[in-house]
Design an enzyme around this catalytic site. Structure first.
Site, mmCIF file in Angstrom:
data_model
loop_
_atom_site.group_PDB
_atom_site.id
_atom_site.type_symbol
_atom_site.label_atom_id
_atom_site.label_comp_id
_atom_site.label_asym_id
_atom_site.label_seq_id
_atom_site.Cartn_x
_atom_site.Cartn_y
_atom_site.Cartn_z
ATOM 1 N N ARG A 1 0.829 -1.457 0.365
ATOM 2 C CA ARG A 1 0.105 -0.036 -0.356
ATOM 3 C C ARG A 1 0.935 1.319 0.206
ATOM 4 N NH1 ARG A 1 -2.256 -3.793 -1.133
ATOM 5 N NH2 ARG A 1 -4.243 -4.620 0.095
ATOM 6 N N SER B 1 -10.752 -0.492 2.793
ATOM 7 C CA SER B 1 -10.131 -0.910 4.291
ATOM 8 C C SER B 1 -9.834 0.477 4.224
ATOM 9 C CB SER B 1 -9.475 -1.683 3.371
ATOM 10 O OG SER B 1 -9.815 -2.975 2.775
ATOM 11 N N GLU C 1 -4.786 3.472 6.294
ATOM 12 C CA GLU C 1 -4.641 3.076 4.955
ATOM 13 C C GLU C 1 -5.291 4.324 3.802
ATOM 14 O OE1 GLU C 1 -5.448 0.654 1.535
ATOM 15 O OE2 GLU C 1 -5.489 -0.154 3.736
#
Length: 339
Positions: A165, A239, A335
C-alpha cells in the site's frame, strides 16, 4: 476544465467539505492549462481513499481524463507468439472500468483487482491490491508531469519503489508529480490467479477448475461485495487500516494468547496480521460512535451512517486504534489518507 468548490461529490465517504478551488481535468488541454499550480494543492483520483478532516484550504485537482489504448505487442521469453501487450490508460479512467475493458479485449492480468473503487492514476500511488495481486505486479511505467516545472517524466516499475500500500508517490515524491497515465504489462493468455484462499474456495464450490477470465472476475466481485459496502449505497473508503506487519516472534506470542488469530507469512521473518480480525475481536464490528460506524460485515471498513464529518470518522478510528493497542499490543496504521 471545470472549477468547483464542493468536495462531497468527490469523496466516497460522502463527507460534506469544501475546497478553496476544485479543478476538474477532463483532457490534455486542461492539463496544459493547469500550470503553474500554486501551493497548497492535492491531486485527487476517485476520492475512495481519503478523509477530509474539515475544509481544504487550497486547490484540489480532480483527474477525469479518459482513454485506453494498446501501445505495443511483444513476445515473452517462453514463446515466439506475440502474447504480451502494453496498454496505456489515462489517469482519470475509473479503475473498475479499466479492468472490465481489459477483460473484454482479451488483455489479462487485472482480473483479481476487479470492483476496486478509484481511478487508474491513483492505483500506483497506493499500490492497490486485493486477492493475491497488487498494482506493482502489472505496472510497466507511470507517466507524469513535475508540477513545479511542467516537465514530463516517466517512472519504470522499479523506480516506483512499490511496497505494501505504498510507493514513491506517497513518500519522497508526494505532491511533486501529477500522474497523467499508466502503462500496464498484460497478457493475451489467461491464467487464473487463485492463490487467495477465498478465491480458491469459491471456485471449488462452483466446480470451476478452469474458470474463464470473466468467471474469475465475477467471482471475485461477488466475494468483495458480500462483505464490503458499495460506495453508491454507503459512504466509506474501503479498507480503512493497513494489515499490520509484525516479526515472527511477536506473531508467535500473539498466537499463543489468541489461537484463532488470522495472519499470513510475509517473508524475511515477518507475519502480516489481519487488521479486520483484530478490530472484530476487540469488539468493534458493527459498533457506532455517533454517525460513524464499523461495517457489520467487515470490521476493516468504517462507514458514514449519514452526516458524519471527517472528525467523526477519525474519532472512531482513534478509538479503535487505542483499543486494539490495549488488547493486542499492535498499532494499527491508517490506509486512508487524511487531509
Amino acid at each position: 476544465m471545470k472549477i468547483e468548490s464542493a468536495l462531497k461529490p468527490y469523496n466516497t465517504f460522502g463527507i460534506d467539505a469544501k475546497a478553496d478551488k476544485i479543478i476538474v481535468i477532463e483532457d490534455d488541454r486542461d492539463i496544459a492549462r493547469l500550470f503553474p499550480l500554486q501551493k497548497p494543492y492535492y491531486i485527487l483520483g476517485g476520492g475512495s481513499n481519503v478523509v477530509f478532516d474539515g475544509d481544504y484550504h487550497g486547490t484540489v485537482v480532480v483527474m477525469r481524463n479518459k482513454g485506453i489504448r494498446l501501445i505495443a505487442m511483444e513476445q515473452s521469453s517462453f514463446t515466439t507468439a506475440l502474447d504480451t501487450v502494453l496498454v496505456e490508460a489515462q489517469a482519470g479512467e475509473i479503475w473498475d472500468d479499466f479492468v472490465k475493458y481489459c477483460i473484454a479485449h482479451g488483455w489479462h492480468g487485472t482480473e483479481n483487482l476487479v470492483a476496486i473503487p478509484g481511478t487508474v492514476g491513483a492505483a500506483p500511488v497506493q499500490n492497490v491490491g486485493a486477492y493475491g495481486l497488487e498494482a506493482k505486479d502489472l505496472v510497466e511505467e507511470v507517466r507524469a508531469i513535475e508540477i513545479s516545472t511542467g516537465e514530463k517524466q516517466s517512472f519504470r516499475n522499479d523506480e516506483c519503489h512499490f511496497a505494501y500500500r505504498n510507493s514513491i508517490f506517497k513518500q519522497e515524491l508526494s505532491g511533486r508529480y501529477l500522474i497523467t497515465s499508466v502503462v500496464f504489462r498484460l497478457s493475451t493468455k489467461f491464467s487464473a490467479n487463485t492463490n487467495y484462499v477465498a478465491v480458491a474456495n469459491a471456485l471449488a464450490e462452483r466446480n470451476l477448475a478452469l474458470p474463464s477470465a470473466q468467471q474469475l472476475a465475477d467471482i471475485i466481485a461477488d466475494i468483495r461485495w458480500a462483505k464490503l459496502p458499495r460506495p453508491e449505497d454507503v459512504g466509506s473508503a474501503g479498507s480503512f487500516f493497513k494489515n499490520p506487519i509484525v516479526t515472527n516472534s511477536v506473531y508467535e506470542t500473539l498466537r499463543k494468547r489468541h489461537p484463532g488469530i488470522v495472519a499470513h507469512a510475509a517473508g524475511d521473518g515477518f507475519h502480516k496480521l489481519a487488521a479486520g480480525w483484530l478490530i472484530e475481536h476487540a469488539g468493534w464490528k458493527g459498533r457506532s460512535l455517533g454517525p460513524a460506524a464499523v461495517w457489520n460485515k467487515q470490521a476493516l471498513v468504517l462507514v458514514n451512517n449519514g452526516g458524519a464529518t471527517g472528525r467523526d470518522i477519525l474519532r472512531l478510528a482513534d478509538a479503535i486504534t487505542a483499543d486494539v493497542k490495549d488488547k493486542f499490543g499492535v498499532t494499527l496504521e491508517k490506509e486512508a489518507i487524511i487531509l
